[in-house]
Design a protein around this motif. Structure first.
Motif, PDB file in Angstrom:
ATOM      1  N   UNK A  90       0.834  -1.194   0.000  1.00  0.00           N
ATOM      2  CA  UNK A  90       0.000   0.000   0.000  1.00  0.00           C
ATOM      3  C   UNK A  90       0.872   1.248   0.000  1.00  0.00           C
ATOM      4  N   UNK A  91       0.371   2.304  -0.617  1.00  0.00           N
ATOM      5  CA  UNK A  91       1.145   3.548  -0.689  1.00  0.00           C
ATOM      6  C   UNK A  91       1.294   4.238   0.645  1.00  0.00           C
ATOM      7  N   UNK A  92       0.252   4.164   1.474  1.00  0.00           N
ATOM      8  CA  UNK A  92       0.273   4.852   2.758  1.00  0.00           C
ATOM      9  C   UNK A  92       0.027   3.848   3.881  1.00  0.00           C
ATOM     10  N   UNK A  93       1.086   3.359   4.469  1.00  0.00           N
ATOM     11  CA  UNK A  93       1.007   2.482   5.629  1.00  0.00           C
ATOM     12  C   UNK A  93       2.215   2.768   6.498  1.00  0.00           C
ATOM     13  N   UNK A  94       2.237   2.227   7.697  1.00  0.00           N
ATOM     14  CA  UNK A  94       3.357   2.491   8.591  1.00  0.00           C
ATOM     15  C   UNK A  94       4.653   1.866   8.089  1.00  0.00           C
ATOM     16  N   UNK A  95       4.535   0.961   7.099  1.00  0.00           N
ATOM     17  CA  UNK A  95       5.724   0.289   6.555  1.00  0.00           C
ATOM     18  C   UNK A  95       6.308   1.015   5.343  1.00  0.00           C
ATOM     19  N   UNK A  96       5.687   2.110   4.906  1.00  0.00           N
ATOM     20  CA  UNK A  96       6.051   2.743   3.640  1.00  0.00           C
ATOM     21  C   UNK A  96       7.525   3.134   3.546  1.00  0.00           C
ATOM     22  N   UNK A  97       8.050   3.773   4.575  1.00  0.00           N
ATOM     23  CA  UNK A  97       9.445   4.200   4.532  1.00  0.00           C
ATOM     24  C   UNK A  97      10.427   3.063   4.753  1.00  0.00           C
ATOM     25  N   UNK A  98      10.080   2.143   5.664  1.00  0.00           N
ATOM     26  CA  UNK A  98      10.999   1.053   6.018  1.00  0.00           C
ATOM     27  C   UNK A  98      11.244   0.089   4.872  1.00  0.00           C
ATOM     28  N   UNK A  99      10.230  -0.148   4.035  1.00  0.00           N
ATOM     29  CA  UNK A  99      10.370  -1.170   2.998  1.00  0.00           C
ATOM     30  C   UNK A  99      11.414  -0.797   1.953  1.00  0.00           C
ATOM     31  N   UNK A 100      11.787   0.484   1.866  1.00  0.00           N
ATOM     32  CA  UNK A 100      12.787   0.921   0.888  1.00  0.00           C
ATOM     33  C   UNK A 100      14.214   0.843   1.430  1.00  0.00           C
ATOM     34  N   UNK A 184      17.278  -8.977  -1.172  1.00  0.00           N
ATOM     35  CA  UNK A 184      16.395  -8.366  -0.164  1.00  0.00           C
ATOM     36  C   UNK A 184      17.160  -7.389   0.729  1.00  0.00           C
ATOM     37  N   UNK A 185      18.406  -7.714   1.049  1.00  0.00           N
ATOM     38  CA  UNK A 185      19.186  -6.893   1.971  1.00  0.00           C
ATOM     39  C   UNK A 185      19.819  -5.664   1.318  1.00  0.00           C
ATOM     40  N   UNK A 186      19.878  -5.626   0.006  1.00  0.00           N
ATOM     41  CA  UNK A 186      20.584  -4.542  -0.690  1.00  0.00           C
ATOM     42  C   UNK A 186      19.983  -3.179  -0.321  1.00  0.00           C
ATOM     43  N   UNK A 187      20.723  -2.347   0.425  1.00  0.00           N
ATOM     44  CA  UNK A 187      20.179  -1.052   0.863  1.00  0.00           C
ATOM     45  C   UNK A 187      20.065  -0.034  -0.263  1.00  0.00           C
ATOM     46  N   UNK A 188      20.704  -0.315  -1.389  1.00  0.00           N
ATOM     47  CA  UNK A 188      20.661   0.624  -2.520  1.00  0.00           C
ATOM     48  C   UNK A 188      19.521   0.340  -3.491  1.00  0.00           C
ATOM     49  N   UNK A 192      10.874  -2.260  -5.257  1.00  0.00           N
ATOM     50  CA  UNK A 192      10.268  -2.303  -6.586  1.00  0.00           C
ATOM     51  C   UNK A 192       9.501  -3.609  -6.757  1.00  0.00           C
ATOM     52  N   UNK A 193       8.889  -3.782  -7.915  1.00  0.00           N
ATOM     53  CA  UNK A 193       8.178  -5.028  -8.201  1.00  0.00           C
ATOM     54  C   UNK A 193       9.127  -6.218  -8.151  1.00  0.00           C
ATOM     55  N   UNK A 194      10.378  -5.992  -8.546  1.00  0.00           N
ATOM     56  CA  UNK A 194      11.365  -7.068  -8.531  1.00  0.00           C
ATOM     57  C   UNK A 194      11.622  -7.549  -7.100  1.00  0.00           C
ATOM     58  N   UNK A 195      11.666  -6.624  -6.151  1.00  0.00           N
ATOM     59  CA  UNK A 195      11.844  -6.982  -4.742  1.00  0.00           C
ATOM     60  C   UNK A 195      10.561  -7.588  -4.189  1.00  0.00           C
ATOM     61  N   UNK A 196       9.426  -7.027  -4.562  1.00  0.00           N
ATOM     62  CA  UNK A 196       8.138  -7.513  -4.060  1.00  0.00           C
ATOM     63  C   UNK A 196       7.893  -8.970  -4.441  1.00  0.00           C
ATOM     64  N   UNK A 197       8.448  -9.407  -5.591  1.00  0.00           N
ATOM     65  CA  UNK A 197       8.243 -10.787  -6.029  1.00  0.00           C
ATOM     66  C   UNK A 197       8.936 -11.805  -5.124  1.00  0.00           C
TER      67      UNK A 197
END
Length: 341
Positions: A90-100, A184-188, A192-197
């Motif tokens: 979701x675009x607006x959730x408490x996880x929005x910033x952390x997932x990046x 998954x761990x790559x901080x850079x 994206x959809x590639x990570x979400x898969x």
């Protein structure tokens, strides 16, 4: 969901098997075959300053957001032990910033799940068939409370696989290879959809077996928690008698369970408490949807004589209400797997 794991390996063994170059706080780790929320467990991260090498760090299970200024109650801490994959997208959730930028990998030898059998809950232990380490996709954050830095994590969950759907409708998102762990761990890399898969059910390679209810109490911690047991065959069910007697006995019992779980069946207090805890500094609460409403209070049945005197239409409508409320109680029981904590 994922509310109990196991990791009883020696710290040096964990570091060797995960390929971590260092362990920042090994003294915080305590091996356990019954790891419950709020305990400190090792997670994998990547060092952004030294060529992206893996390192281990112990964090508290049950994510405490960075904007929080007070420690959560145990009940509130249980609300953030898992992060649903659909909420993550979701675009607006408490996880929005952390997932990046704050992704981590939670380490375990296996995890536990409970299935309801009649009035009882039977625990099962799930692990890889070859018993290698499990890597769960996770998120972490750092909060400063009373001058103390607290780093904590959550385990991401997804829909259960076909093989495990009978056990629970959710399961941890398991990374299946070293390549997936590094991605998954790559901080850079942004989410994206590639990570979400990488977040999807694990259909193959898992094994499971029933274990003793000894593991249901979080204070218990021994090899008995992960030792397979043989389940006794279930006795044949007895007829319940006529439908009127069934409702006469079942309704007060459902009322007791509803009251026991939620205190006041219609009280919104737990939800308000969680919103207050997650409230940001600007006073705006973090939006968070709940999967289930509190069970409705079930009114006791009238005596049989009064019920027989009721018009047929009124009696039918009331019976439907009792049946619907009973379903709500059952649903609530299935969700609360940590009541013995």
């Amino acid at each position: 969901m994922c509310g109990r794991t196991a990791l009883a390996l020696d710290p040096t063994d964990i570091q060797s098997r995960t390929g971590a170059v260092r362990w920042s706080n090994p003294d915080s780790y305590r091996s356990s075959r019954n790891v419950a929320p709020t305990r400190y467990q090792p997670v994998l991260r990547k060092d952004t300053e030294n060529g992206g090498q893996r390192y281990l760090q112990c964090m508290k299970w049950g994510l405490i957001p960075s904007w929080t200024k007070q420690l959560p109650t145990y009940a509130n801490a249980l609300q953030t032990i898992n992060a649903r994959d659909d909420r993550l997208k979701e675009g607006k959730s408490m996880w929005s910033g952390m997932k990046h930028s704050k992704r981590c990998v939670v380490i375990a030898e296996g995890f536990f799940e409970w299935v309801k059998k009649g009035k009882e809950r039977q625990p099962y232990y799930v692990q890889w068939e070859d018993k290698r380490l499990m890597y769960f996709a996770g998120l972490w954050d750092r909060a400063t409370i009373d001058g103390q830095h607290i780093e904590s994590y959550t385990i991401i969950t997804t829909s259960s696989s076909n093989a495990l759907s009978w056990l629970h409708d959710r399961m941890p998102a398991i990374l299946r290879s070293e390549e997936e762990v590094d991605k998954w761990l790559d901080p850079n890399t942004k989410f994206t959809d590639d990570i979400a898969r990488l977040i999807r059910p694990t259909e193959e390679g898992l094994s499971w077996y029933p274990v003793s209810k000894f593991v249901s109490k979080t204070g218990n911690d021994s090899v008995e928690c992960v030792t397979p047991i043989e389940l006794k065959p279930e006795p044949p069910t007895k007829p319940n008698g006529n439908i009127m007697n069934f409702f006469k006995k079942a309704a007060p019992k459902s009322t007791e369970k509803t009251s026991e779980r939620s205190g006041k069946s219609s009280s919104p207090a737990p939800k308000a408490s969680l919103q207050n805890w997650l409230k940001k500094e600007d006073g705006s609460p973090t939006k968070r949807k709940r999967d289930d409403d509190h069970p409705r209070e079930i009114q006791p049945e009238e005596d049989m004589k009064a019920k027989d005197e009721e018009p047929e239409s009124k009696r039918s409508k009331r019976d439907e209400t009792v049946e619907e409320a009973g379903d709500e109680v059952f649903k609530d029981e299935q969700l609360d797997l940590l009541e013995n904590a």
